[in-house]
Scaffold this active site. Structure first.
Site, PDB file in Angstrom:
ATOM      1  N   LYS A  83       5.973   0.993 -10.702  1.00 30.88           N
ATOM      2  CA  LYS A  83       6.329   2.282 -10.102  1.00 30.88           C
ATOM      3  C   LYS A  83       7.774   2.254  -9.606  1.00 30.88           C
ATOM      4  CE  LYS A  83       2.784   2.160  -7.263  1.00 30.88           C
ATOM      5  NZ  LYS A  83       2.015   1.032  -7.821  1.00 30.88           N
ATOM      6  N   CYS A 173      -5.130   6.825   6.446  1.00 36.49           N
ATOM      7  CA  CYS A 173      -5.043   5.463   5.903  1.00 36.49           C
ATOM      8  C   CYS A 173      -4.892   4.374   6.947  1.00 36.49           C
ATOM      9  CB  CYS A 173      -3.896   5.356   4.887  1.00 36.49           C
ATOM     10  SG  CYS A 173      -2.263   5.728   5.542  1.00 36.49           S
ATOM     11  N   MET A 174      -4.275   4.653   8.097  1.00 37.67           N
ATOM     12  CA  MET A 174      -3.941   3.577   9.027  1.00 37.67           C
ATOM     13  C   MET A 174      -4.475   3.774  10.441  1.00 37.67           C
ATOM     14  SD  MET A 174      -2.518   1.607   6.978  1.00 37.67           S
ATOM     15  CE  MET A 174      -2.403   0.357   8.238  1.00 37.67           C
ATOM     16  N   MET A 341      -7.356  -0.208   2.862  1.00 38.24           N
ATOM     17  CA  MET A 341      -8.174   0.993   2.999  1.00 38.24           C
ATOM     18  C   MET A 341      -9.677   0.725   2.970  1.00 38.24           C
ATOM     19  SD  MET A 341      -5.832   2.926   3.562  1.00 38.24           S
ATOM     20  CE  MET A 341      -4.101   2.580   3.441  1.00 38.24           C
ATOM     21  N   GLY A 378      -0.245   1.520   3.612  1.00 35.38           N
ATOM     22  CA  GLY A 378      -0.286   2.182   2.322  1.00 35.38           C
ATOM     23  C   GLY A 378       0.924   3.014   1.960  1.00 35.38           C
ATOM     24  N   GLN A 379       1.767   3.350   2.954  1.00 39.33           N
ATOM     25  CA  GLN A 379       2.903   4.224   2.683  1.00 39.33           C
ATOM     26  C   GLN A 379       4.187   3.603   3.231  1.00 39.33           C
ATOM     27  OE1 GLN A 379       2.004   8.675   2.773  1.00 39.33           O
ATOM     28  NE2 GLN A 379       0.628   7.907   4.334  1.00 39.33           N
TER      29      GLN A 379
END
Length: 754
Positions: A83, A173-174, A341, A378-379
């Site tokens: 990516k 997510c967190m 997650m 996740g981000q």
């Protein structure tokens, strides 16, 4: 150029594949890449997962002409995943790019001027505030927002408008990771760092397909396993995925039973004398749901979780449970636990985080190089922007709480606003915010850099709500949320603006601007400042002439013993990130928190001191096993879980613009165990219909292949954006009672051939 997915299994193969693809850690010679002749190289950070990989971008003639890994960045050391390697494609495409402001007229999004669009946004928000009060509006941001963007939005809504209806997709997510850190240690974010990978002897991975969701971390783990002495990997997951390829112990537990498994590990560790009584005495206390308990009471609690009692719950053998526990607790070996997650997106997500910390606190395997419980993010800036920036409905910047009067006073003093204008009640959490948009409590909603019309659970309900409120979306590409918007404001994309990200190891990094925004797109900070001005709050925002000015004001929120100490903006522009706290005592940053001589807030002579708690001690919790909110039954006999694959990112808003990625990833699919498929008459490649209590989707069956779920479990990719294949029509919006995070990872479905 060709990537093979199997090339990511081993670190050496990963590096070889990337070099072969043109993603060499060394600068490409001009003769090999003529496009870079005369180009300017910029230091920036990858805009995908929370690892914070360093990226070098070459720009020429206002166009990104090359991307490569930053060899000087200690996080990725020149490597990028597929990516990241193709980031230039999303920068240069105009397919789906939002290039002008859009206003919905007669049911259609129609091009408009910036003035017309912004005036309409301000008028509708002002109307809602004046007629229905501050809590009739809200902001929903993202872990992909820059820190400065979250800061300005937070000030506008909490400081000026006077509502705490400020949320962000890190809630999805967190949030359970945050609640776990706070309840166990009293402070958010890890005490360890990514360097622990090179020191660990045992890796315990649970609730994370690290190989595909965090491939650069996985490459570091495989390198450690290949080059270290007797390095072991334990994987606990209901699905056999890529990490199982390197696992020495694989525990395919039944979905939703991981808390019982973690308690069993703790029981074995104590029963077999692998715990550290001295560390426990000096650095921990014990609690259950009713308050303080003793060590002996905790041991008694664990007797319900012996391997023999947990085996029928989890579907694992007692011997395998004991073998894993012994490896995790083995004396003289350093253990690093990683999760994501699969742990957090649960109605017991906070408890699961607590249970992981229990293992490290019981053994004393914490706050040492290689001994680390490490929550994966996740981000790219879920930590630096939303968690540290206070971009959730209960938070203010740098760990402060909206319900604390002194905290409100401190923040108001920096913002230059009257603290009495700030609300003292927690705003709507994410799922409640979108319910409020549907039932009329929220009249106007501003969404930035995220796609909840695709990504939130129980999606039929969410999309219906978005159609009932005045919806404004700031984004770079069209998606399943912009299609529902009343106003769409074109945002500048990665490298079209500069700012700050904060990664999963407390590393704060600067992103350089390399090119001008396409079309009429504008940086999100500019858009937010314009909205603030048109709402009548210009006096509070007029001094923000640059991102540096915003950052330097945000820095004032830290310090003073908060633990959130940051460096000046200029240092981040020059360096490859710094791990906070950064101050006069630790000018190069802090490697290990809570450790004397490294963390500047640990008192002299304390050794290890968890200063987030009044007594300096972390809490070991007795957390009982509890079933997921929804389990299979006669009508819906399968467990469903969802997740991502290596090639794609979240709702594919960006990665679907890259032909090489779309070709490499292939068809979107639903994984089914071969015995379940045979019983249902389903063959590989067939279309199947999945139905839950909330909706249904159609997907292509994958029987065998890159990953295999256990019997009774189906796994659906979250990436497909076609209406009939939106995974979140199925998923459950039940939330963890503490963190308010949703249970994406477990629900019940019916599966049949379409």
């Amino acid at each position: 150029m060709k990537f093979t997915r199997r090339s990511f299994v081993k670190a050496s193969a990963l590096a070889t594949a990337m070099v072969a693809a043109g993603c060499s850690p060394q600068p490409v010679a001009p003769k090999q890449n003529p496009e870079t002749e005369g180009a300017t190289w910029y230091k920036t950070v990858c805009r995908y997962c929370g690892v914070g990989c360093g990226v070098m971008v070459a720009a020429k003639d206002n166009r990104v002409v090359a991307v490569k890994g930053d060899t000087e960045n200690p996080v990725n050391k020149g490597l990028l995943c597929v990516k990241g390697y193709y980031l230039d494609r999303i920068m240069n495409t105009e397919e789906g790019r939002i290039l002008k402001p859009l206003i919905r007229k007669n049911g259609q999004l129609t091009e408009a001027s910036w003035d017309e669009a912004l005036d309409l946004v301000a008028a509708r928000f002002r109307e809602a505030i004046d007629q229905h009060g501050p809590d009739s509006v809200g902001f929903y941001g993202s872990g992909q927002n820059l820190a400065e963007e979250t800061y300005i939005a937070n000030k506008l809504f909490k400081g000026c408008i006077g509502t705490n209806n400020v949320e962000g997709n890190p809630r999805t997510c967190m949030a359970s990771a945050v609640a776990g850190f706070l309840s166990t240690f009293g402070k958010d974010e890890p005490m360890g760092n990514l360097d622990d990978i090179e020191h660990a002897d045992t890796f315990f991975i649970i609730g994370s397909n690290t190989a595909e969701a965090h491939p650069i971390i996985y490459s570091r783990i495989t390198t450690r396993k290949q080059t270290g002495k007797d390095v072991k990997v334990i994987l606990a997951d209901p699905r056999r995925h890529r990490v199982a390829d390197i696992a020495d112990i694989f525990l395919p537990f039944r979905s939703g039973t991981d808390l019982a498994l973690l308690n069993a590990f703790a029981q074995v560790i104590i029963e077999e004398g692998l715990h550290d009584p001295d560390f426990i005495e000096r650095h921990t206390t014990f609690q259950d749901g009713n308050g303080a308990i003793t060590f002996e009471q905790y041991v008694a609690f664990l007797q319900d979780y012996t391997p023999e009692k947990v085996a029928p719950i989890t579907g694992l053998s007692p011997d395998d449970i004991r073998a894993a526990a012994r490896e995790i607790g083995a004396r003289g070996r350093k253990t690093m636990t990683l999760w994501c997650m699969g742990i957090n997106q649960r109605t017991v997500g906070t408890w699961l985080n607590n249970a992981i910390y229990n293992l490290h606190l019981l053994t004393g395997k914490i706050c040492q190089p290689g001994n680390s419980p490490f929550s994966l993010t996740g981000q790219p800036s879920a930590c630096g922007s939303v968690r540290e920036g206070g971009g959730l409905s209960h938070l203010l910047p740098c760990g402060r709480q909206v319900t604390n009067e002194q905290h409100r006073k401190e923040v108001a003093a920096v913002w230059g606003v009257d603290y009495t204008r700030m609300s003292d009640k927690v705003g709507y959490h994410t799922m409640e915010m979108f319910r409020a948009a549907g039932d009329g409590r929220i009249k106007a909603l501003l969404i930035s850099c995220t796609n909840p019309g695709h990504s939130l659970p129980n999606l039929n309900s969410v999309r219906a709500s978005l159609e009932k409120t005045f919806l404004v979306v700031m984004d770079a590409f069209h998606n399943r949320t912009t299609e529902l918007a009343d106003v769409v404001l074109p945002s500048a994309l990665w490298c079209e603006k500069e700012g700050i990200y904060g990664n999963t190891e407390r590393r704060t990094q600067h992103l350089a601007k390399a090119v001008e925004p396409k079309g009429e797109a504008r940086p999100d900070v500019w858009i937010l400042l314009e909205i603030a001005k048109r709402l009548g709050y210009g006096e509070y925002f007029s001094h923000y002439t640059s991102n540096e000015v915003i950052w330097e004001e945000f820095r004032k929120m830290g310090g003073g013993g908060t633990g959130y100490d940051y460096a000046p903006y200029e240092r981040y522009k020059q360096e490859r990130g710094l791990r906070w706290p950064v101050n006069d005592k630790q000018p190069a940053g802090t490697t290990l928190r809570y450790v004397e001589g490294d963390d500047p807030f640990v008192p002299e002579g304390a050794g290890i001191y968890f200063y987030g708690k009044p007594d300096g001690k972390a809490v070991i919790y007795a957390r009982p096993h509890r079933d997921p909110a929804e389990v299979p039954d006669a009508e819906y006999p399968f467990y469903l879980s969802t997740g991502r694959i290596l090639e794609h990112w979240h709702t594919i808003t960006m990665t679907k613009r890259v032909p090489e990625i779309m070709k490499g990833a292939g068809e979107f699919y639903c994984e089914i165990h071969e015995e379940d498929a045979a019983r249902l008459g389903i063959q590989n490649g067939d279309l199947v219909k999945l139905t839950s209590r909330r909706g249904q989707v159609v997907a292509t069956a994958r029987v065998g292949g890159r990953a295999v779920p256990q019997k009774g479990l189906v796994f659906l990719l979250m990436h497909d954006d076609r209406t009939e294949r939106l995974a979140n029509f199925l998923t459950n919006d039940a939330v963890d009672e503490t963190s308010k995070q949703m249970e994406y990872k477990v629900c019940a479905v019916r599966v049949e051939k379409a």
